[in-house]
Write a protein that holds these residues in place. Sequence first.
Motif, PDB file in Angstrom:
ATOM      1  N   PHE A 115       0.862  -1.181   0.000  1.00  0.00           N
ATOM      2  CA  PHE A 115       0.000   0.000   0.000  1.00  0.00           C
ATOM      3  C   PHE A 115       0.900   1.234   0.000  1.00  0.00           C
ATOM      4  O   PHE A 115       1.696   1.440   0.915  1.00  0.00           O
ATOM      5  N   THR A 129      -2.007   1.083  -4.705  1.00  0.00           N
ATOM      6  CA  THR A 129      -1.552  -0.243  -4.289  1.00  0.00           C
ATOM      7  C   THR A 129      -0.810  -0.890  -5.442  1.00  0.00           C
ATOM      8  O   THR A 129      -1.127  -0.659  -6.611  1.00  0.00           O
ATOM      9  N   GLU A 161      -2.570  13.413   1.158  1.00  0.00           N
ATOM     10  CA  GLU A 161      -1.919  12.181   0.722  1.00  0.00           C
ATOM     11  C   GLU A 161      -2.587  11.628  -0.528  1.00  0.00           C
ATOM     12  O   GLU A 161      -3.798  11.754  -0.708  1.00  0.00           O
ATOM     13  N   TRP A 168      -2.936   7.872  -2.646  1.00  0.00           N
ATOM     14  CA  TRP A 168      -2.816   6.450  -2.334  1.00  0.00           C
ATOM     15  C   TRP A 168      -2.839   5.601  -3.595  1.00  0.00           C
ATOM     16  O   TRP A 168      -3.455   5.940  -4.606  1.00  0.00           O
ATOM     17  N   TRP A 181      -8.672   2.903   8.193  1.00  0.00           N
ATOM     18  CA  TRP A 181      -7.318   3.005   8.732  1.00  0.00           C
ATOM     19  C   TRP A 181      -7.091   2.069   9.911  1.00  0.00           C
ATOM     20  O   TRP A 181      -5.964   1.590  10.117  1.00  0.00           O
ATOM     21  N   ALA A 192      -1.423   7.819  -7.490  1.00  0.00           N
ATOM     22  CA  ALA A 192      -1.380   8.563  -6.231  1.00  0.00           C
ATOM     23  C   ALA A 192      -1.349  10.072  -6.475  1.00  0.00           C
ATOM     24  O   ALA A 192      -1.953  10.851  -5.722  1.00  0.00           O
ATOM     25  N   ARG A 229       1.798   5.264  -0.101  1.00  0.00           N
ATOM     26  CA  ARG A 229       1.332   6.585   0.336  1.00  0.00           C
ATOM     27  C   ARG A 229       2.317   7.645  -0.146  1.00  0.00           C
ATOM     28  O   ARG A 229       3.507   7.586   0.176  1.00  0.00           O
TER      29      ARG A 229
END
Length: 383
Positions: A48, A62, A58, A60, A372, A120, A50
């Motif tokens: 994952f 994967t 942020e 994100w 989270w 991201a 960030r």
Amino acid sequence: MLIKEVKIHLIEMEGKRPIRTMFVIPGQLRSQFDRRATPGHEPNQLCFIRVITDTGIEGWSTAFYTWGPARAFAETWLDAFRHELVGADPLDREYIFQKLWFANRFNWLHPWNMSYADVALWDIAGKYARLSVAKLLGAFRDRIPTYVSSGNYPDPERFVEFGLEVQEEGYKGYKLHSRLGPEADIQVARNVREALGDGFTLMHDPVQIYTYPEAVQVGRALEELNYKWLEEPLQEWDITALKKLCDTLDIPIAASEWVFGGSHHVATLLAQGAADIVRGDAIVSGGITGLMKVAHVAEAFGVACEVHERGPMFCFAHAQALAAMSNCEFFELNGVNPKAPTEDPLVKNPIQIEEGYLIVPQGPGLGVELDWEEIERRTVEVL
């Protein structure tokens, strides 16, 4: 706004990391290979990613493919990209895209690795603007017709059973990944058409396993059965054979899913008349930026860009990109449970499917709301 740091969480997922081995497909004119997965013994971990800015926003993503232990991938990825990202303005997406695209040659990595960073960055941009990525791109729609793809089942009857499940749930189409050899694939296609009826949209994707004569044989049968397209019938690099196949068959040929030249390769393919439909996705094509380039090239040639699916986080990325495309008819859900196709233990708001349509998330960025607490519970290490 500048990128302050880049982190990767190694997250423990269900099951064990599978062992993948190749085997010869029976009943073909020459030896062609497929892959099977068997349960392994090592932990099944997800990377994952960030990308964190100095404003606290942020982005994100994967890593869908790691091709080995997640920690080894994470170390390699961070070594290649962290220093290229930290200190950069995350809104300079095209500059970063071009830099990472050229860096692929020197990093000796698959081009899709840069895609994780690009997704991201789009997530950051949307959150910064308080808009969805689709709105940033210029939204075209907020609902997308959706089809489901099968696995490659050893038992041919399973293709029919799964197709009936897909149809019962109200999806708009069903794609076969039958790779049992041309004669068996034709019989599967015939059985599925008979079971699901003449009016239901069907496609066939043998994942590049046919020779040219076999592709013609299967393609002719699919034409009689009124299949919508034949996807990846030949090796993607064989532009000459793909052009010949497009000239020979009436069923549209979909190609370019598994090539690493992005929009450049797609332009060459279409200029040669070697595809009737192009494929792309936000991993192989170079992120959302690269995928939109592919879609726009296809649009200039007057053809559709049908997008491949890559798992839960990229389901959000693809939903946002497809919402801004006018030349993509369907959203693909690949290898899912038709009753709960977008469930993810890390996501609080899985994408909704209503009456066969994917509902595009309207939240800022990718529109994903992460759990989270669950991420922290499953995180075994942060790099």
